[in-house]
Design a protein around this motif. Structure first.
Motif, mmCIF file in Angstrom:
data_model
loop_
_atom_site.group_PDB
_atom_site.id
_atom_site.type_symbol
_atom_site.label_atom_id
_atom_site.label_comp_id
_atom_site.label_asym_id
_atom_site.label_seq_id
_atom_site.Cartn_x
_atom_site.Cartn_y
_atom_site.Cartn_z
ATOM 1 N N GLY A 127 -0.506 -4.724 0.975
ATOM 2 C CA GLY A 127 -0.234 -3.307 0.760
ATOM 3 C C GLY A 127 0.320 -2.984 -0.614
ATOM 4 N N ARG A 128 0.532 -3.981 -1.449
ATOM 5 C CA ARG A 128 1.105 -3.750 -2.776
ATOM 6 C C ARG A 128 0.008 -3.759 -3.842
ATOM 7 N NH1 ARG A 128 6.600 -4.262 -2.952
ATOM 8 N NH2 ARG A 128 7.541 -5.221 -1.139
ATOM 9 N N ARG A 129 0.234 -2.983 -4.887
ATOM 10 C CA ARG A 129 -0.622 -2.992 -6.068
ATOM 11 C C ARG A 129 0.028 -3.933 -7.076
ATOM 12 N NH1 ARG A 129 -1.399 0.140 -10.822
ATOM 13 N NH2 ARG A 129 -3.614 0.300 -11.296
ATOM 14 N N LEU A 130 -0.757 -4.869 -7.622
ATOM 15 C CA LEU A 130 -0.220 -5.822 -8.580
ATOM 16 C C LEU A 130 -1.315 -6.363 -9.478
ATOM 17 C CD1 LEU A 130 0.485 -9.221 -6.897
ATOM 18 C CD2 LEU A 130 -0.352 -7.326 -5.578
ATOM 19 N N THR A 131 -0.871 -7.055 -10.513
ATOM 20 C CA THR A 131 -1.797 -7.727 -11.413
ATOM 21 C C THR A 131 -1.380 -9.185 -11.536
ATOM 22 O OG1 THR A 131 -2.998 -7.550 -13.515
ATOM 23 C CG2 THR A 131 -0.595 -7.191 -13.589
ATOM 24 N N SER A 132 -2.218 -9.949 -12.206
ATOM 25 C CA SER A 132 -1.979 -11.389 -12.381
ATOM 26 C C SER A 132 -3.008 -11.896 -13.373
ATOM 27 C CB SER A 132 -2.174 -12.121 -11.050
ATOM 28 O OG SER A 132 -3.548 -12.058 -10.665
ATOM 29 N N ASP A 146 -3.696 -5.082 -3.677
ATOM 30 C CA ASP A 146 -4.620 -4.288 -4.478
ATOM 31 C C ASP A 146 -4.473 -4.742 -5.923
ATOM 32 O OD1 ASP A 146 -6.225 -2.337 -5.618
ATOM 33 O OD2 ASP A 146 -4.731 -0.740 -5.404
ATOM 34 N N TRP A 147 -5.426 -5.566 -6.406
ATOM 35 C CA TRP A 147 -5.344 -6.156 -7.732
ATOM 36 C C TRP A 147 -5.829 -5.179 -8.793
ATOM 37 C CZ3 TRP A 147 -8.468 -7.644 -11.855
ATOM 38 C CH2 TRP A 147 -7.898 -8.554 -12.757
ATOM 39 N N ALA A 148 -5.115 -5.104 -9.923
ATOM 40 C CA ALA A 148 -5.491 -4.242 -11.035
ATOM 41 C C ALA A 148 -5.484 -5.054 -12.327
ATOM 42 C CB ALA A 148 -4.506 -3.087 -11.149
ATOM 43 N N GLU A 150 -4.451 -4.685 -15.536
ATOM 44 C CA GLU A 150 -3.603 -3.897 -16.426
ATOM 45 C C GLU A 150 -2.509 -4.803 -16.982
ATOM 46 O OE1 GLU A 150 -2.110 -0.469 -14.310
ATOM 47 O OE2 GLU A 150 -4.098 -0.053 -13.467
ATOM 48 N N PRO A 151 -1.963 -4.483 -18.168
ATOM 49 C CA PRO A 151 -0.926 -5.332 -18.757
ATOM 50 C C PRO A 151 0.297 -5.511 -17.867
ATOM 51 C CG PRO A 151 -1.726 -3.761 -20.368
ATOM 52 C CD PRO A 151 -2.336 -3.387 -19.049
ATOM 53 N N VAL A 152 0.715 -4.453 -17.203
ATOM 54 C CA VAL A 152 1.856 -4.528 -16.290
ATOM 55 C C VAL A 152 1.648 -3.511 -15.179
ATOM 56 C CG1 VAL A 152 3.348 -2.899 -17.539
ATOM 57 C CG2 VAL A 152 4.377 -4.692 -16.163
ATOM 58 N N VAL A 153 2.040 -3.904 -13.975
ATOM 59 C CA VAL A 153 1.979 -3.009 -12.819
ATOM 60 C C VAL A 153 3.339 -3.054 -12.136
ATOM 61 C CG1 VAL A 153 0.937 -2.594 -10.550
ATOM 62 C CG2 VAL A 153 -0.504 -3.334 -12.462
ATOM 63 N N VAL A 154 3.887 -1.870 -11.876
ATOM 64 C CA VAL A 154 5.144 -1.764 -11.138
ATOM 65 C C VAL A 154 4.819 -1.117 -9.797
ATOM 66 C CG1 VAL A 154 7.475 -0.817 -11.083
ATOM 67 C CG2 VAL A 154 6.473 -1.536 -13.267
#
Length: 184
Positions: A127-132, A146-148, A150-154
């Motif tokens: 349920g969280r939006r994050l990047t890696s 939910d993968w994005a 982007e340089p940083v996701v909060v």
């Protein structure tokens, strides 16, 4: 940089080997500059071996092991990357439990590069939006995240904040976001 961390103690969780050195040292220095106290936590006492991609870097003294501390001892948690670091940590039940405690206690967590692998193991991405680092995209999606790209996701799902970032090039944005999350 954002955030005043005076009086804050921030845990940095790293395996004995395989931590991407710049992903440890850069946020560490940002925490110190903001008035916080970083503490290196690992699975065994002594030192950890940093890496500059595949080459050995410096060693760093461990302040405590995951067996000796808990989330209540810290304001927040930083998870540096490197491929081997989170891959090892996710095989150590106490390291996984330590990371999960920060979510259970509604404390901020910041993870960069491959570090979200540990969050997948801790069942903390659904349920969280994050990047890696891009190679974790499928693992994060399979764990309900939910993968994005982007340089940083909060992500502020629930009462705690999760700050994620892709790679060393994103460290300035990652540092600013984690300082804001830890100060907030």
């Amino acid at each position: 940089m954002a955030g005043d961390l005076n009086g804050s103690i921030i845990a940095f969780l790293a395996a004995p080997e395989g931590t991407e050195q710049i992903e440890l040292t850069d946020p560490w220095q940002a925490v110190e500059k903001a008035g916080g106290t970083p503490q290196l936590i690992s699975t065994s006492p002594g030192e950890i071996q940093g890496f500059n991609h595949l080459d050995k870097g410096d060693t760093f003294v461990v302040n405590a092991t995951v067996e000796e501390v808990g989330a209540d001892d810290f304001t927040g948690l930083v998870l540096p990357g490197g491929v081997a670091n989170p891959d090892f940590l996710r095989t150590v039940p106490r390291a996984v439990a330590f990371a999960k405690e920060f979510f259970d206690k509604a404390k901020p967590v910041a993870a960069i590069c491959h570090a979200p692998w540990l969050l997948v193991e801790a069942d903390a991405v659904a349920g969280r939006r994050l990047t890696s680092f891009p190679s974790l995209r499928t693992d994060i999606a399979n764990a309900g995240g939910d993968w994005a790209d982007e340089p940083v996701v909060v992500c502020s799902l629930g009462p705690n904040k999760l700050v994620t970032s892709r790679k060393p090039d994103d460290l300035p944005a990652f540092d600013d976001a984690l300082l804001s999350a830890f100060a907030g």
